[in-house]
Design an enzyme around this catalytic site. Structure first.
Site, PDB file in Angstrom:
ATOM      1  N   ASN A   1     -91.628  30.041  99.503  1.00 50.91           N
ATOM      2  CA  ASN A   1     -90.755  30.840  98.968  1.00 50.91           C
ATOM      3  C   ASN A   1     -90.145  31.501 100.083  1.00 50.91           C
ATOM      4  O   ASN A   1     -89.171  32.538  99.875  1.00 50.91           O
ATOM      5  CB  ASN A   1     -91.691  31.758  98.108  1.00 50.91           C
ATOM      6  CG  ASN A   1     -91.814  31.403  96.895  1.00 50.91           C
ATOM      7  OD1 ASN A   1     -93.131  31.021  96.796  1.00 50.91           O
ATOM      8  ND2 ASN A   1     -91.080  31.097  95.830  1.00 50.91           N
TER       9      ASN A   1
ATOM     10  N   ILE B   1     -85.894  35.375 101.450  1.00 52.08           N
ATOM     11  CA  ILE B   1     -87.099  35.264 100.540  1.00 52.08           C
ATOM     12  C   ILE B   1     -86.953  35.191  99.250  1.00 52.08           C
ATOM     13  O   ILE B   1     -85.875  35.858  98.583  1.00 52.08           O
ATOM     14  CB  ILE B   1     -88.103  36.565 100.677  1.00 52.08           C
ATOM     15  CG1 ILE B   1     -88.521  36.944 102.304  1.00 52.08           C
ATOM     16  CG2 ILE B   1     -89.235  36.710  99.593  1.00 52.08           C
ATOM     17  CD1 ILE B   1     -88.844  38.491 102.521  1.00 52.08           C
ATOM     18  N   CYS B   2     -87.305  34.257  98.458  1.00 52.33           N
ATOM     19  CA  CYS B   2     -87.195  33.852  97.002  1.00 52.33           C
ATOM     20  C   CYS B   2     -88.314  34.677  95.954  1.00 52.33           C
ATOM     21  O   CYS B   2     -89.346  34.331  96.208  1.00 52.33           O
ATOM     22  CB  CYS B   2     -87.234  32.644  96.900  1.00 52.33           C
ATOM     23  SG  CYS B   2     -86.961  32.286  94.912  1.00 52.33           S
ATOM     24  N   LEU B   3     -87.960  35.840  95.751  1.00 53.59           N
ATOM     25  CA  LEU B   3     -89.014  36.840  95.172  1.00 53.59           C
ATOM     26  C   LEU B   3     -88.114  37.689  93.766  1.00 53.59           C
ATOM     27  O   LEU B   3     -87.124  38.147  94.270  1.00 53.59           O
ATOM     28  CB  LEU B   3     -89.592  37.813  96.068  1.00 53.59           C
ATOM     29  CG  LEU B   3     -90.523  38.731  95.423  1.00 53.59           C
ATOM     30  CD1 LEU B   3     -91.800  37.935  94.840  1.00 53.59           C
ATOM     31  CD2 LEU B   3     -91.310  39.602  96.543  1.00 53.59           C
TER      32      LEU B   3
ATOM     33  N   LYS C   1     -84.410  40.781  93.317  1.00 51.53           N
ATOM     34  CA  LYS C   1     -83.028  40.261  92.803  1.00 51.53           C
ATOM     35  C   LYS C   1     -83.100  40.872  91.252  1.00 51.53           C
ATOM     36  O   LYS C   1     -83.036  42.209  91.266  1.00 51.53           O
ATOM     37  CB  LYS C   1     -83.181  38.618  92.696  1.00 51.53           C
ATOM     38  CG  LYS C   1     -83.161  37.911  93.967  1.00 51.53           C
ATOM     39  CD  LYS C   1     -83.252  36.532  93.662  1.00 51.53           C
ATOM     40  CE  LYS C   1     -83.248  35.635  94.963  1.00 51.53           C
ATOM     41  NZ  LYS C   1     -83.420  34.127  94.981  1.00 51.53           N
TER      42      LYS C   1
END
Length: 214
Positions: A80, A88-90, A94
């Site tokens: 992630n 960062i993919c969280l 978002k």
């Protein structure tokens, strides 16, 4: 709005400094309360154990009604986290962001993210070995002396430098064949996150350009 934002950010920084139990730290960058550096230790009993991780934090104008912008400064091997940019993919960074979240709670969520990596690409078959190695190299973690199922055997004996970098040998060989040093190719491809579906998105000319700069 800016005064309210400043008061909230200053309070959150103070609260974090006063909370010694969380081991979450926040420091100003260039004396700006709106550009910060967060840091925390890697979770125990994970490949990140023993490492210290830093995060770049930018407070947007409409905070807390808009999520903070965070990216890892420390290089992290995690499905992630972009190994090239630290992005960062969280979800809470978002559309799942809420004004009730704080800088400290968000950093704790990042720390928790390291507890539950879910590698699902073929390249991640040896995920823990690579994550542990990166923690040693980039986050000051302990040297990885062994791997599961290989008692007493040095991890570098199990995997070569290409695999440790999370790359495919065929891609490294491709650019080494046109005259670039192997170590330089590995470093550039790793920085470009040249793996998986990203390979088709990065033209060869871009790789060569970066290699010439390196």
């Amino acid at each position: 709005m800016s005064d309210a934002r400043l008061r909230r950010v200053n309070k959150e920084i103070a609260d974090c400094k006063n909370d010694q139990s969380s081991n979450i730290n926040i420091d100003l960058i260039d004396n700006s309360p709106f550009h910060l550096r967060g840091s925390f230790d890697g979770p125990q009993d994970t490949p990140y154990d023993g490492g210290h991780f830093e995060v770049d934090i930018v407070i947007p104008d409409s905070y807390p009604f808009q999520p903070v912008k965070m990216k890892f400064i420390t290089k992290v091997y995690h499905p992630n986290v972009s190994s090239a940019s630290g992005a960062i993919c969280l979800d809470i960074l978002k559309d799942a962001w809420s004004p009730v979240l704080t800088l400290k709670s968000t950093l704790i969520s990042l720390q928790s993210l390291l507890c539950s990596p879910e590698p699902n690409d073929p390249q991640d078959a040896d995920f823990e070995d690579t994550a542990r190695y990166w923690t040693h190299v980039y986050a000051g973690g302990p040297a990885p002396s062994s791997a599961p199922g290989a008692a007493g055997k040095d991890i570098t004996g199990l995997r070569d430098e290409v695999a440790i970098a999370g790359l495919e040998k065929v891609h490294v060989d491709q650019f080494e064949a046109i005259g670039f040093e192997r170590s330089k190719v590995i470093d550039v491809l790793r920085r470009l996150n040249y793996r998986g579906s990203n390979v088709s998105k990065i033209p060869d000319d871009k790789v060569v350009e970066e290699l010439l700069r390196a």
